[in-house]
Design a protein around this motif. Structure first.
Motif: not given
Lengths: 136, 136, 136, 136, 136, 136
Positions: E1-10, E46-55
């Motif tokens: 399983m692949f996992r991709l994580t991006v971080r933001d905050h509120i 493309d070899g990605i889970v999702a585009d990091i910028g898009l995500l």
């Protein structure tokens, strides 16, 4: 003294000249987590060192010409090693110049006492450059 | 001013004397995450404060006699509490001595302005010791 | 289930093919902070998933051919994007193969249930790949 | 110079006045991770800057009137923006006053050289205020 | 399983109903550091889970209606406590709905196996919600 | 699935038996940063996995008999190596037993699906143990 810091990052390629660098003489790269810190002795009328949004935007604009680049190809660094230390100074000097041009407003230009830029190159190594401003 | 930091760690046992320490008077231990920071005013000819590999090796060699030890048994600390602060100073002084002996090269001996060692004892407490060098 | 993780890092250059990557189509680079996690259902006779020193050495040996390299030039990745996800899988598969060859000992070969490799590319993005082992 | 830092946090609501704050003019909130750093030139007889337990308790008592509050309703901040910078100073000044009242003991009152409070408002922004003490 | 994580905050204000919450029944607030993780079994072309910028953009758009708000006033949460857990689920469900609407593209809609959202409320507490997608 | 995590730490001394441990066979020590994670499928009537204050108190009470101790002297660990993995399991099992005794309330006893304890021994190594509960 008050200090305010915002964080961003760049991802670059580069190579070093000099035997001291060992395998880092080869073309490789780095993510630099960039912390921009401003110092000032007294807060402005709003109670801040600088607006975080404005400061983050300033940092991003200074980082943009470096981001996703092979630094070996940039004119600004011809004949110099783009070490973490050298990049910290280059970014700090550009931020300093932008503040002196008024990028954070007229009031901040006269009040910011110093700029410090720290570049984290990994979880076990980082470097910084700190410089004063006329405002300090 | 430029600053360069490298990180390593040690895992030690010790106990403290003094009622202020409460349960820490018992034999217990700590992981200390050790940050070694060098300061210098101008970079060397390669554009660095010091070689990160060389500096990491220096730190590791200074930490080796402490690592995986019961500090209560070490001669150097007899009759003294090996608090985070005391250890930060001991490590900083040993690094300082090694730099003055030339461990980072002749040029660095005359150029390093200061040494700061920070020991993180947990996610909620850390201590540091900072000292100048003749080079500064 | 028990899990044990060790951390190391690599610094590489690369470029991507595909419009989705935008400016990352240019030659750039990254520091990847690499976390290698092993899972096993029961501990060995010493009370561990694996020896941390041995595991750290295994990770370092798997990372060595990638470290301080331009991945665009490596045969193993010809015609493929070396995205964070692709690299996480490549590293995990190499670790898995080394464990199956006995790099962590005969007992571990039959007991390790899974391998997970996480690559942190910045403070705001990371990716991982997780795979099972015959031992699990 | 020795420095000792302990960490705690508060969770507060507030709003800001001033166009510079954009959407932060609305009632919103923050978790502030609070780092309290003391500086002193020489350690006490026990080999410490201050007792970590005592210092953590002092920080918690200073934070208590702010924690789980809407800062807009607190008398102390009427007519002022409770920015990260303003709060860092308010907390530092209260800690300073408590030390001068003897909260860390008579010996510490005369020996602590400075107080620095850093408030982390997110993973990408933090601010600090640093002040001297008569002891320094 | 692949996992991709991006971080933001509120940064939000809110209050809780229920004696279990003690002082958090008062109007207070929080910074939530938000980690959005996607899982998928195979990478895209493309070899990605999702585009990091898009995500990252998707996450930001989902967080926007919550950011710099008093959650007590939002219709979506009337009569419910906006605990860290409840918010993690609300954000995860909105991300899930957006993916099913095609926000990450048609291919991703059928391939994303799961969504996990983690909200860090301080350096000592965090909560997450994980849900599957039809794609998985 | 929902998950809630709280963090605390302990500082202990111990030694290991077995050649694999090398210098860690000597009496040494560690700070373990302890993350306690609970999993449950549905939230309680207040919208939480468990009360963070209650959970933090439970964790602290489970850690208390270990904190500031030489684990080699504790009856519970006679004849066993108190490795990071073994301690993670011991702490998880004690938390599990306390939950089953009702430490988090009658409702939680039937609803908590699992417990995971992660012990960070340094910035580059950590281990965890995960177990199910009848409630799950």
């Amino acid at each position: 003294m008050f200090r305010l810091t915002v964080r961003d990052h760049i991802m670059i390629a580069h190579s070093f000249r000099g035997e001291v660098f060992g395998p880092a003489q080869r073309l490789h790269g780095a993510t630099f987590v960039v912390d921009l810190e401003l110092a000032r002795r007294a807060l402005d009328a709003d109670g801040i060192v600088a607006d975080i949004g404005l400061l983050s935007g300033l940092l991003k604009s200074v980082l943009a010409p470096l981001n996703y680049r092979n630094l070996d190809e940039l004119e600004d660094f011809q004949g110099r090693n783009t070490t973490t230390e050298v990049l910290a100074r280059a970014i700090a000097e550009r931020v300093r110049a932008r503040i002196l041009e008024g990028a954070l407003g007229e009031e901040a230009r006269g009040a910011i006492a110093g700029v410090r830029v720290t570049l984290g190159e990994s979880h076990v190594a980082w470097a910084s450059y700190e410089t004063g401003l006329e405002g300090g």
